[in-house]
Write a protein that holds these residues in place. Structure first.
Motif, PDB file in Angstrom:
ATOM      1  N   UNK A   4       5.379   4.159   7.943  1.00 50.31           N
ATOM      2  CA  UNK A   4       4.288   4.977   8.456  1.00 50.31           C
ATOM      3  C   UNK A   4       4.253   6.342   7.772  1.00 50.31           C
ATOM      4  N   UNK A   5       5.433   6.901   7.478  1.00 52.61           N
ATOM      5  CA  UNK A   5       5.486   8.190   6.785  1.00 52.61           C
ATOM      6  C   UNK A   5       4.877   8.081   5.397  1.00 52.61           C
ATOM      7  N   UNK A   6       5.145   6.967   4.691  1.00 51.58           N
ATOM      8  CA  UNK A   6       4.581   6.794   3.358  1.00 51.58           C
ATOM      9  C   UNK A   6       3.077   6.545   3.421  1.00 51.58           C
TER      10      UNK A   6
ATOM     11  N   UNK B  34       9.385  16.392  -1.479  1.00 58.07           N
ATOM     12  CA  UNK B  34       9.545  14.954  -1.302  1.00 58.07           C
ATOM     13  C   UNK B  34       9.313  14.564   0.149  1.00 58.07           C
ATOM     14  N   UNK B  35       9.033  13.299   0.344  1.00 62.28           N
ATOM     15  CA  UNK B  35       8.893  12.806   1.715  1.00 62.28           C
ATOM     16  C   UNK B  35      10.228  12.963   2.443  1.00 62.28           C
TER      17      UNK B  35
ATOM     18  N   UNK C 120       0.831  -1.204   0.000  1.00 59.16           N
ATOM     19  CA  UNK C 120       0.000   0.000   0.000  1.00 59.16           C
ATOM     20  C   UNK C 120       0.871   1.262   0.000  1.00 59.16           C
ATOM     21  N   UNK C 121       1.974   1.233   0.775  1.00 54.76           N
ATOM     22  CA  UNK C 121       2.889   2.370   0.794  1.00 54.76           C
ATOM     23  C   UNK C 121       3.538   2.568  -0.571  1.00 54.76           C
ATOM     24  N   UNK C 122       3.949   1.470  -1.208  1.00 53.24           N
ATOM     25  CA  UNK C 122       4.540   1.572  -2.548  1.00 53.24           C
ATOM     26  C   UNK C 122       3.520   2.107  -3.544  1.00 53.24           C
ATOM     27  N   UNK C 123       2.248   1.701  -3.386  1.00 55.46           N
ATOM     28  CA  UNK C 123       1.210   2.220  -4.267  1.00 55.46           C
ATOM     29  C   UNK C 123       1.008   3.712  -4.122  1.00 55.46           C
TER      30      UNK C 123
END
Length: 418
Positions: free
Chosen positions: A119-121, A105-106, A74-77
């Motif tokens: 969690x950040x993503x 950017x993050x 889900x984070x990669x998505x």
């Protein structure tokens, strides 16, 4: 006192800039109309791509959250959704003339654990708003494609007006969903840029100080040491020659100390620390080659950093007046307006000053921008030239900090040898 300029807050807002204004829609087809039509026709394939990606990503990621790979997928998505948002911003910029700032950017940090980065993503607002944008775009993409294609053959006389209305709705969606998260996000991007300017300016100042020390005072002190060594050798053999050499060394000491005082004044003048902007700017004005009227209307002193930037801004501007303006008179005004410190320097010279004119004004503008300030030059050919600088007002620290700053200030000129 001359009429003070009214300046606006330098903080920008996300949206179309002045250069983004489009010509009004009319019956005749022009280049802007055809680009809007192309964007509306491309909405269908673009929305199909985005909707398919989002649904697949959410279905697979959410369905596998019961396993160890669900949340990473889900984070990669969400990171992939950021890239779709970038493509949509580029398409809107090319075809609709909408210029939306890229989100920062993050803030990945080296040394953070895997779960902290995960969690950040997962909580990335930019990624989730892009997901929402792509999810609701499919019916809109179908609608705009059908209306535009039909109008191209049936309602072509009024198609420019239809295209403009639909394209304006697209512009609103791009600005609403794909712009940086909020004011804080925009400020982060600005501060990241300003930090680079501050670092470059500090490095340039350090190189200048090092060069001045090496070429000036250090060379004189080396010569002084050599002269005193020779005088020591001749002290017994030829006292008269030794006395002459000592006298020459005394003159070198005076010159070296004067150079050190000039260098210290360029770093932070003692008069600014002890007596504030009024006295410091009057001292700078006295060294200008044209008469300068100084008016400082401040009931209290700003923070030391703001005071220093204001001092060096006026100092640089008055140097430009002396070297480049050909003026017969100049004026400096400093006052406070709400939470801003305003500076106005005016001269009756030949005008024509520009930020890219090679007179150091670009560096001044960058330095003021790095502290959330503003720098405006109004200099028509033939003059007069009016430069307005605006700095954020910060209250001065307590007396203990002021005393500490005074203790570290350069010694006054009267402390030199006689």
């Amino acid at each position: 006192m001359t009429e003070r300029l009214s300046t606006s807050n330098p903080a920008g807002t996300t949206g179309a800039a002045t250069g983004d204004r489009l010509p009004p829609a009319r019956f005749a087809y022009d280049w802007h109309t055809w680009k809007e039509i192309a964007h509306l026709l491309a909405n269908l394939p673009a929305s199909l791509l985005g909707f398919t990606y989002v649904v697949t990503m959410l279905a697979v990621g959410a369905g596998l959250t019961v396993t160890v790979i669900g949340f990473p997928l889900l984070a990669a998505g969400l990171l992939g959704a950021r890239q779709l948002g970038r493509l949509e911003r580029a398409r809107a910029r090319a075809l609709l003339g909408v210029r939306v700032d890229e989100p920062s950017r993050l803030p990945w940090r080296r040394g953070e654990g895997f779960f902290a980065q995960l969690w950040m993503a997962l909580k990335d607002p930019v990624g989730w708003r892009t997901v929402l944008y792509d999810f609701i775009r499919l019916p809109w993409g179908i609608l705009t494609f059908v209306i535009t294609l039909t109008s191209l053959f049936v309602l072509w006389p009024v198609l420019p007006f239809i295209a403009r209305g639909l394209a304006n709705a697209d512009r609103a969606m791009v600005r609403g969903f794909l712009s940086p998260s909020d004011e804080l996000e925009r400020r982060i991007a600005e501060l990241e840029s300003d930090r680079g300017v501050v670092v470059d300016t500090a490095a340039a100042d350090l190189r200048r100080i090092e060069r001045d020390l090496h070429d000036g005072a250090q060379a004189r002190l080396v010569n002084l040491a050599m002269g005193l060594g020779l005088a020591k050798e001749k002290l017994l053999e030829d006292p008269d020659a030794a006395a002459a050499m000592v006298d020459e060394a005394h003159g070198e000491v005076k010159l070296a100390l004067q150079e050190l005082r000039d260098l210290a004044r360029g770093i932070h003048p003692a008069v600014l620390t002890d007596r504030g902007l009024d006295a410091a700017l009057s001292s700078v004005a006295s060294r200008c080659t044209v008469p300068v009227k100084v008016t400082v209307d401040l009931t209290e002193r700003p923070a030391a950093a703001i005071e220093g930037i204001a001092y060096f801004t006026v100092s640089e501007l008055l140097q430009n007046v002396s070297k480049h303006s050909g003026a017969k008179s100049a004026s400096v005004e400093v006052w406070r307006s709400s939470d801003r410190l305003l500076i106005q320097v005016e001269d009756d010279g030949r005008g024509g000053a520009r930020l890219d004119g090679g007179t150091g004004m670009k560096g001044l503008a960058d330095r003021l921008t790095s502290v959330d300030g503003l720098f405006v030059v109004d200099s028509p050919e033939g003059g007069p030239t009016t430069v307005t600088a605006e700095l954020p007002w910060r209250d001065r620290e307590d007396a203990g900090s002021t005393a500490n700053a005074r203790a570290h200030a350069p010694s006054p000129a009267s402390s030199g040898p006689r």
